[in-house]
Motif scaffolding. Structure first.
Motif, PDB file in Angstrom:
ATOM      1  N   SER A  83       0.880  -1.061   0.087  1.00 57.87           N
ATOM      2  CA  SER A  83       0.043  -0.009  -0.110  1.00 57.87           C
ATOM      3  C   SER A  83       1.025   1.215   0.001  1.00 57.87           C
ATOM      4  CB  SER A  83      -0.817   0.044   1.370  1.00 57.87           C
ATOM      5  OG  SER A  83      -1.802  -0.954   1.222  1.00 57.87           O
ATOM      6  N   VAL A  84       0.429   2.186  -0.652  1.00 54.48           N
ATOM      7  CA  VAL A  84       1.266   3.611  -0.727  1.00 54.48           C
ATOM      8  C   VAL A  84       0.217   4.771  -0.512  1.00 54.48           C
ATOM      9  CG1 VAL A  84       2.707   5.043  -2.216  1.00 54.48           C
ATOM     10  CG2 VAL A  84       2.510   2.525  -2.521  1.00 54.48           C
ATOM     11  N   THR A  85       0.807   5.624   0.487  1.00 49.48           N
ATOM     12  CA  THR A  85       0.144   6.816   0.873  1.00 49.48           C
ATOM     13  C   THR A  85       0.972   8.091   0.482  1.00 49.48           C
ATOM     14  OG1 THR A  85      -1.091   5.442   2.692  1.00 49.48           O
ATOM     15  CG2 THR A  85      -1.279   7.934   2.723  1.00 49.48           C
ATOM     16  N   VAL A  86       0.207   8.817  -0.144  1.00 48.69           N
ATOM     17  CA  VAL A  86       0.932  10.372  -0.318  1.00 48.69           C
ATOM     18  C   VAL A  86       0.257  11.355   0.637  1.00 48.69           C
ATOM     19  CG1 VAL A  86       1.759  12.012  -1.872  1.00 48.69           C
ATOM     20  CG2 VAL A  86       1.828   9.611  -2.479  1.00 48.69           C
ATOM     21  N   LEU A  87       0.842  12.028   1.538  1.00 49.02           N
ATOM     22  CA  LEU A  87       0.288  13.110   2.140  1.00 49.02           C
ATOM     23  C   LEU A  87       1.019  14.467   1.717  1.00 49.02           C
ATOM     24  CD1 LEU A  87       0.257  11.836   5.621  1.00 49.02           C
ATOM     25  CD2 LEU A  87      -1.519  11.690   4.036  1.00 49.02           C
ATOM     26  N   ALA A  88       0.046  15.502   1.752  1.00 52.83           N
ATOM     27  CA  ALA A  88       0.635  17.021   1.462  1.00 52.83           C
ATOM     28  C   ALA A  88       1.066  17.371   2.816  1.00 52.83           C
ATOM     29  CB  ALA A  88      -0.764  17.817   1.216  1.00 52.83           C
ATOM     30  N   ALA A  89       1.834  18.595   2.736  1.00 55.56           N
ATOM     31  CA  ALA A  89       2.492  19.243   3.896  1.00 55.56           C
ATOM     32  C   ALA A  89       1.564  19.417   4.990  1.00 55.56           C
ATOM     33  CB  ALA A  89       3.206  20.430   3.470  1.00 55.56           C
ATOM     34  N   SER A  90       0.336  19.589   4.422  1.00 57.56           N
ATOM     35  CA  SER A  90      -0.841  19.935   5.674  1.00 57.56           C
ATOM     36  C   SER A  90      -1.217  18.728   6.236  1.00 57.56           C
ATOM     37  CB  SER A  90      -1.924  20.379   4.616  1.00 57.56           C
ATOM     38  OG  SER A  90      -2.436  19.611   3.882  1.00 57.56           O
ATOM     39  N   LEU A  97      -3.314  13.121  -0.318  1.00 54.30           N
ATOM     40  CA  LEU A  97      -3.478  13.429  -1.791  1.00 54.30           C
ATOM     41  C   LEU A  97      -3.780  12.036  -2.592  1.00 54.30           C
ATOM     42  CD1 LEU A  97      -0.458  15.624  -2.197  1.00 54.30           C
ATOM     43  CD2 LEU A  97      -2.910  16.384  -2.305  1.00 54.30           C
ATOM     44  N   ALA A  98      -3.208  10.982  -2.120  1.00 53.94           N
ATOM     45  CA  ALA A  98      -3.447   9.852  -2.810  1.00 53.94           C
ATOM     46  C   ALA A  98      -3.258   8.471  -2.070  1.00 53.94           C
ATOM     47  CB  ALA A  98      -2.282   9.678  -4.188  1.00 53.94           C
ATOM     48  N   SER A  99      -3.800   7.341  -2.454  1.00 52.14           N
ATOM     49  CA  SER A  99      -3.405   6.269  -1.608  1.00 52.14           C
ATOM     50  C   SER A  99      -3.932   5.164  -2.380  1.00 52.14           C
ATOM     51  CB  SER A  99      -4.367   6.122  -0.055  1.00 52.14           C
ATOM     52  OG  SER A  99      -4.087   5.001   0.419  1.00 52.14           O
ATOM     53  N   ARG A 100      -3.149   3.932  -2.338  1.00 49.00           N
ATOM     54  CA  ARG A 100      -3.544   2.815  -3.196  1.00 49.00           C
ATOM     55  C   ARG A 100      -3.177   1.475  -2.463  1.00 49.00           C
ATOM     56  NH1 ARG A 100      -4.086   1.329  -8.816  1.00 49.00           N
ATOM     57  NH2 ARG A 100      -4.671  -0.809  -8.719  1.00 49.00           N
ATOM     58  N   ARG A 101      -3.972   0.541  -2.210  1.00 49.65           N
ATOM     59  CA  ARG A 101      -3.657  -0.732  -1.681  1.00 49.65           C
ATOM     60  C   ARG A 101      -3.631  -1.906  -2.711  1.00 49.65           C
ATOM     61  NH1 ARG A 101      -5.386  -5.418   0.133  1.00 49.65           N
ATOM     62  NH2 ARG A 101      -7.496  -5.089  -0.080  1.00 49.65           N
ATOM     63  N   SER A 129      -1.649  -2.928   5.779  1.00 49.49           N
ATOM     64  CA  SER A 129      -0.668  -2.255   5.037  1.00 49.49           C
ATOM     65  C   SER A 129      -1.289  -0.755   4.565  1.00 49.49           C
ATOM     66  CB  SER A 129       0.006  -2.885   3.807  1.00 49.49           C
ATOM     67  OG  SER A 129      -1.075  -2.936   2.795  1.00 49.49           O
ATOM     68  N   GLY A 130      -2.477  -0.623   4.430  1.00 54.03           N
ATOM     69  CA  GLY A 130      -2.944   0.652   4.253  1.00 54.03           C
ATOM     70  C   GLY A 130      -2.906   1.422   5.296  1.00 54.03           C
ATOM     71  N   GLU A 131      -3.088   1.075   6.679  1.00 51.67           N
ATOM     72  CA  GLU A 131      -2.943   1.745   7.842  1.00 51.67           C
ATOM     73  C   GLU A 131      -1.372   2.171   8.156  1.00 51.67           C
ATOM     74  OE1 GLU A 131      -3.700   3.882  11.281  1.00 51.67           O
ATOM     75  OE2 GLU A 131      -5.145   3.314   9.698  1.00 51.67           O
ATOM     76  N   THR A 132      -0.632   1.085   7.904  1.00 52.18           N
ATOM     77  CA  THR A 132       0.937   1.416   8.117  1.00 52.18           C
ATOM     78  C   THR A 132       1.418   2.416   7.177  1.00 52.18           C
ATOM     79  OG1 THR A 132       1.587  -0.693   6.877  1.00 52.18           O
ATOM     80  CG2 THR A 132       1.221  -0.862   9.241  1.00 52.18           C
ATOM     81  N   SER A 133       0.953   2.431   5.772  1.00 56.06           N
ATOM     82  CA  SER A 133       1.531   3.357   4.942  1.00 56.06           C
ATOM     83  C   SER A 133       1.165   4.490   5.211  1.00 56.06           C
ATOM     84  CB  SER A 133       1.269   2.622   3.469  1.00 56.06           C
ATOM     85  OG  SER A 133      -0.090   3.221   3.286  1.00 56.06           O
ATOM     86  N   THR A 134      -0.111   4.771   5.821  1.00 60.35           N
ATOM     87  CA  THR A 134      -0.627   6.168   5.997  1.00 60.35           C
ATOM     88  C   THR A 134       0.244   6.704   7.452  1.00 60.35           C
ATOM     89  OG1 THR A 134      -2.724   5.760   5.255  1.00 60.35           O
ATOM     90  CG2 THR A 134      -2.585   7.455   7.015  1.00 60.35           C
ATOM     91  N   ARG A 135       0.364   5.923   8.432  1.00 55.86           N
ATOM     92  CA  ARG A 135       1.275   6.150   9.587  1.00 55.86           C
ATOM     93  C   ARG A 135       2.585   6.526   9.583  1.00 55.86           C
ATOM     94  NH1 ARG A 135      -0.541   2.401  14.193  1.00 55.86           N
ATOM     95  NH2 ARG A 135       0.882   3.561  15.316  1.00 55.86           N
ATOM     96  N   LYS A 136       3.021   5.638   8.577  1.00 56.30           N
ATOM     97  CA  LYS A 136       4.471   5.913   8.192  1.00 56.30           C
ATOM     98  C   LYS A 136       4.753   7.583   7.435  1.00 56.30           C
ATOM     99  CE  LYS A 136       5.869   1.191   7.503  1.00 56.30           C
ATOM    100  NZ  LYS A 136       6.278   0.087   6.561  1.00 56.30           N
ATOM    101  N   ALA A 137       3.725   7.769   6.644  1.00 49.55           N
ATOM    102  CA  ALA A 137       3.737   9.090   5.779  1.00 49.55           C
ATOM    103  C   ALA A 137       3.378  10.151   6.972  1.00 49.55           C
ATOM    104  CB  ALA A 137       2.651   9.056   4.916  1.00 49.55           C
ATOM    105  N   TYR A 138       2.601   9.741   7.857  1.00 48.90           N
ATOM    106  CA  TYR A 138       2.490  10.869   8.843  1.00 48.90           C
ATOM    107  C   TYR A 138       3.549  11.246   9.635  1.00 48.90           C
ATOM    108  CZ  TYR A 138       0.057  12.933  12.503  1.00 48.90           C
ATOM    109  OH  TYR A 138      -0.285  13.958  13.606  1.00 48.90           O
ATOM    110  N   THR A 139       4.051  10.135  10.066  1.00 46.65           N
ATOM    111  CA  THR A 139       5.405  10.211  11.031  1.00 46.65           C
ATOM    112  C   THR A 139       6.233  10.769  10.454  1.00 46.65           C
ATOM    113  OG1 THR A 139       4.696   8.138  12.148  1.00 46.65           O
ATOM    114  CG2 THR A 139       6.814   8.751  12.454  1.00 46.65           C
ATOM    115  N   ALA A 140       6.721  10.422   9.152  1.00 47.62           N
ATOM    116  CA  ALA A 140       7.817  11.443   8.294  1.00 47.62           C
ATOM    117  C   ALA A 140       7.599  12.699   8.203  1.00 47.62           C
ATOM    118  CB  ALA A 140       8.047  10.665   6.923  1.00 47.62           C
ATOM    119  N   LEU A 141       5.970  12.975   7.993  1.00 47.26           N
ATOM    120  CA  LEU A 141       5.634  14.441   7.796  1.00 47.26           C
ATOM    121  C   LEU A 141       5.783  15.362   9.319  1.00 47.26           C
ATOM    122  CD1 LEU A 141       4.132  16.542   6.153  1.00 47.26           C
ATOM    123  CD2 LEU A 141       2.241  15.789   7.135  1.00 47.26           C
TER     124      LEU A 141
END
Length: 145
Positions: free
Chosen positions: A38-45, A49-53, A61-73
């Motif tokens: 799964s891949v999640t893309v977040l804006a700086a806000s 912006l996009a997500s795909r499993r 994996s949908g949840e982990t991809s989102t939380r990884k993106a959020y943590t990196a942000l």
């Protein structure tokens, strides 16, 4: 006489077109390795912006991809470099529970910068940590400015 304050240079934000490029590049890298992700893309806000499993990816994996993106942000850093900091003997061992929205300190979240400024993040989940980090890094390296 005072010197005028420097003006901030506007940086183009991460667009939905950028997000689709990130998503496609991460998925191609994962497919080439035979890994369903799964891949999640977040804006700086922090907005999605996009997500795909992938159909074969584990559901979490949908949840982990989102939380990884959020943590990196939130920390403006790749999650792979943060793992040791939150271990019981690490300097930030309590950080994973410090916010209402949980952070996830597993490799696979990468910040996206333009002109030195954070404009968003990509998170990948579903493979081994090192694989997810590699797929996310490949995605960011595929953006052409």
């Amino acid at each position: 006489m005072s010197t005028p304050a420097p003006t901030a240079t506007a940086v183009t934000p991460l667009t939905t077109q950028d997000a689709e490029i990130l998503l496609a590049a991460a998925r191609r890298a994962a497919e080439a390795a035979g890994v369903a992700v799964s891949v999640t893309v977040l804006a700086a806000s922090g907005h999605l912006l996009a997500s795909r499993r992938d159909d074969r990816a584990v559901l979490i994996s949908g949840e982990t991809s989102t939380r990884k993106a959020y943590t990196a942000l939130q920390l403006n850093a790749p999650t792979a470099g943060l793992v040791d900091l939150v271990k019981p003997d690490g300097p930030f061992h309590s950080l994973p529970t410090a916010r209402d929205r949980p952070l996830l300190f597993i490799a696979g979240g990468i910040p996206v910068h333009r002109d030195g400024r954070l404009i968003g993040t990509v998170g990948v989940g579903g493979g081994a940590s090192e694989q997810d980090h590699g797929f996310a890094t490949t995605a960011v390296n595929n953006l052409v400015w």
